[in-house]
Design a protein around this motif. Structure first.
Motif, short mmCIF file in Angstrom:
data_model
loop_
_atom_site.label_atom_id
_atom_site.label_comp_id
_atom_site.label_asym_id
_atom_site.label_seq_id
_atom_site.Cartn_x
_atom_site.Cartn_y
_atom_site.Cartn_z
N ASN A 1 11.41 12.40 -2.02
CA ASN A 1 10.79 13.72 -2.01
C ASN A 1 9.61 13.69 -2.97
O ASN A 1 9.76 13.26 -4.11
CB ASN A 1 11.77 14.80 -2.47
N THR A 2 8.46 14.18 -2.57
CA THR A 2 7.29 14.00 -3.43
C THR A 2 6.32 15.17 -3.31
O THR A 2 6.29 15.87 -2.30
CB THR A 2 6.57 12.69 -3.10
N ASP B 1 -6.66 15.72 3.50
CA ASP B 1 -6.94 16.05 2.11
C ASP B 1 -6.01 15.34 1.14
O ASP B 1 -6.24 15.34 -0.07
CB ASP B 1 -6.81 17.56 1.89
N ALA B 2 -4.93 14.74 1.65
CA ALA B 2 -3.88 14.19 0.78
C ALA B 2 -4.15 12.75 0.39
O ALA B 2 -4.56 11.93 1.22
CB ALA B 2 -2.53 14.28 1.47
N ASN B 3 -3.89 12.45 -0.86
CA ASN B 3 -3.96 11.07 -1.34
C ASN B 3 -2.66 10.36 -1.00
O ASN B 3 -1.60 10.99 -0.90
CB ASN B 3 -4.16 11.06 -2.86
N GLY C 1 6.08 16.77 0.31
CA GLY C 1 6.65 16.23 1.54
C GLY C 1 7.60 15.07 1.30
O GLY C 1 8.11 14.88 0.20
N LEU C 2 7.80 14.31 2.34
CA LEU C 2 8.73 13.17 2.34
C LEU C 2 7.96 11.89 2.60
O LEU C 2 7.02 11.87 3.40
CB LEU C 2 9.79 13.36 3.43
N VAL C 3 8.38 10.82 1.95
CA VAL C 3 7.68 9.55 2.10
C VAL C 3 8.66 8.42 1.86
O VAL C 3 9.71 8.62 1.23
CB VAL C 3 6.49 9.48 1.09
N THR C 4 8.34 7.25 2.37
CA THR C 4 9.13 6.05 2.10
C THR C 4 8.20 4.96 1.55
O THR C 4 6.98 5.02 1.72
CB THR C 4 9.80 5.52 3.38
N PRO C 5 8.76 3.96 0.88
CA PRO C 5 7.93 2.84 0.42
C PRO C 5 7.41 2.04 1.60
O PRO C 5 7.96 2.09 2.71
CB PRO C 5 8.92 1.99 -0.40
N PRO C 6 6.34 1.27 1.40
CA PRO C 6 5.90 0.34 2.43
C PRO C 6 6.97 -0.72 2.66
O PRO C 6 7.50 -1.29 1.70
CB PRO C 6 4.61 -0.26 1.86
N PRO D 1 0.82 -1.22 0.00
CA PRO D 1 0.00 0.00 0.00
C PRO D 1 0.85 1.27 0.00
O PRO D 1 1.79 1.40 0.78
CB PRO D 1 -0.82 -0.13 1.29
N ALA D 2 0.53 2.21 -0.89
CA ALA D 2 1.22 3.49 -0.93
C ALA D 2 0.94 4.26 0.36
O ALA D 2 -0.15 4.16 0.95
CB ALA D 2 0.76 4.30 -2.14
N GLN D 3 1.93 5.04 0.80
CA GLN D 3 1.84 5.77 2.06
C GLN D 3 1.51 7.24 1.80
O GLN D 3 1.80 7.79 0.73
CB GLN D 3 3.17 5.69 2.81
N VAL D 4 0.93 7.90 2.79
CA VAL D 4 0.70 9.34 2.71
C VAL D 4 1.96 10.07 3.15
O VAL D 4 2.56 9.73 4.17
CB VAL D 4 -0.49 9.77 3.60
#
Length: 471
Positions: free
Chosen positions: A431-432, A346-348, A447-452, A330-333
């Motif tokens: 970075n996304t 509000d963010a996907n 923002g910043l995110v990492t893979p599941p 699952p993709a993360q917020v």
């Protein structure tokens, strides 16, 4: 007992601080136990006789690619897209599982192609699924930012490795805010896309072909080298890269406009649009990275990641040693900064093929080159420096062409290694941008995110299975 010349600390900072206080050099390692239930597969892959050489070959193949901009043309021409065929970012997905921004972009794309009179009518078209099809951009040697929707009439940037003739593709960048790639489909969004297809695309084609035929094609790899020295990290900050692209193409845009049937006003509008769109070069950086990483595909025994991509629902990776198989979760917020009154609700979840930049060692992996990026995605300057250092623990090597001035011009960490991720528990930093979860909203932040985390043990299990099958 003699004083040690150096100490490596893998525990808490208390011991490391005490040693450093005695003027002994300390190397601090962010050690963590391996990911759960990976020990057997790690042992199997670690003893694979092919692995070391395969990874060296994969990294060398990636680093040996030069990406040049050789053409700009409609997707129907260079990708063979037919009416009703849609490309999208990330691993494969169907309409019933598509996120809000992906649905919004597909609806807008259907209206752009004249399949429906208004975007709102497109839902029934995709639900029926009889006259339309969805396919990942990656399956056509392409990449798409955010929703990544590509339709037959959209114009594509064409990048080529002169040594092999291999090509990759990406659409033109629309800018920020309410744009199709963020799931917006208002009339002004479609009008902008039509202008990209009717004016900017043909103008760029004339200019790109002019400099190409003169023997001086735009060298996207070289621009990436320079922009990393100038404060860009080539994912969420592309200001220097965009201006260098304008430098290379502006004369040909001006001199070739009349021959292409365009006025000086058209040229001025094109220069104004590209010059005012700091993200324009991202759509060259992405296919340049894909071109390099595709050279490392299908190397048996390699544990190097060759693609990271998200469709707004799933996050998927592909590995050099496992062919075209996707390993998904699952993709993360993202965690970051929001525009206006928008907030986390509000963010996907994360979306887009743009994580191909991190897969190649830039973007989040090169945050130390662009400390100003923290003003857009959050965090601090020390965080940016620490991130680049931390990514070295999960990569096979460095890229000597793409260097980090503040780290004594060390090469960016390159070649994400599935085994190192599983062994350390450290996840790739991305970075996304953030798209609104409701179709039609557009961008809500960055923002910043990492893979599941679970996708890396899945990939490791696939690698281990292949190793065992070889005996």
């Amino acid at each position: 007992m003699s004083t040690p010349e150096a100490v490596v600390s893998t525990g808490t900072d208390l011991l490391a601080d005490a040693v450093a206080g005695q003027a002994v050099p300390v190397t601090r390692v962010d050690w963590r136990p391996p990911m759960e239930d990976t020990a057997d597969d790690l042992a199997t892959v670690a003893t694979d006789p092919l692995r070391r050489d395969a990874n060296a070959r994969a990294l060398a193949a990636m680093l040996g690619v030069t990406a040049t901009l050789v053409d700009v043309a409609p997707a129907s021409e260079v990708l063979g897209l037919a009416r009703g065929e849609f490309l999208h970012a990330g691993p494969p997905i169907t309409w019933d599982r598509a996120s809000g921004p992906l649905r919004g972009a597909l609806m807008g794309g259907a209206a752009l192609e004249g399949l429906v009179d208004a975007p709102e009518q497109a839902s029934a078209l995709f639900e029926a699924g009889t006259s339309v099809s969805l396919e990942p951009c990656h399956h056509r040697s392409a990449v798409g930012p955010m929703a990544g929707v590509v339709t037959p009439s959209m114009w594509m940037l064409v990048l080529e490795d002169p040594a092999t003739g291999r090509r990759t593709y990406c659409s033109l960048n629309e800018g920020l805010g309410k744009v199709l790639r963020y799931g917006a489909y208002a009339p002004d969004v479609l009008d902008r896309l039509r202008w990209l297809g009717n004016v900017l695309g043909p103008l760029l084609r004339a200019a790109v072909r002019s400099v190409r035929d003169a023997g001086t094609p735009v060298d996207a790899t070289a621009i990436l080298t320079q922009m990393l020295q100038m404060g860009d990290e080539a994912h969420n900050r592309n200001r220097a890269g965009t201006l260098m692209l304008l430098r290379d193409l502006s004369p040909a845009l001006v001199t070739g406009a009349a021959d292409a049937g365009f006025s000086s006003a058209d040229v001025a509008a094109a220069l104004r649009f590209v010059g005012g769109n700091d993200h324009f070069f991202l759509n060259l950086a992405m296919p340049a990275c894909k071109l390099a990483l595709d050279a490392a595909r299908d190397i048996e025994g390699s544990t190097m990641v060759v693609a990271m991509a998200r469709n707004g629902t799933d996050f998927g990776i592909q590995v050099a040693g496992t062919g075209d198989e996707w390993f998904t979760g699952p993709a993360q917020v993202a965690d970051g900064l929001f525009l206006g009154d928008y907030g986390p609700d509000d963010a996907n979840p994360d979306i887009g093929d743009s994580a191909i930049t991190e897969t190649a060692g830039i973007g989040g992996f090169a945050m130390a080159t662009a400390p100003a990026i923290v003003r857009l995605v959050g965090g601090s300057v020390p965080d940016a420096l620490a991130t680049t250092r931390r990514m070295r623990e999960i990569t096979i090597g460095e890229n000597p062409r793409w260097t980090v001035p503040v780290l004594e011009f060390a090469g960016v960490p390159s070649g994400v290694d599935v085994t190192r991720v599983c062994r350390t528990g450290i996840l790739p930093q991305i970075n996304t941008g953030m798209a609104g979860r409701v179709a039609g909203v557009g961008q809500v932040g960055a923002g910043l995110v990492t893979p599941p985390a679970e996708i890396f043990p899945k990939a490791l299990a696939g690698l281990a299975a292949r190793t065992r099958a070889r005996g």
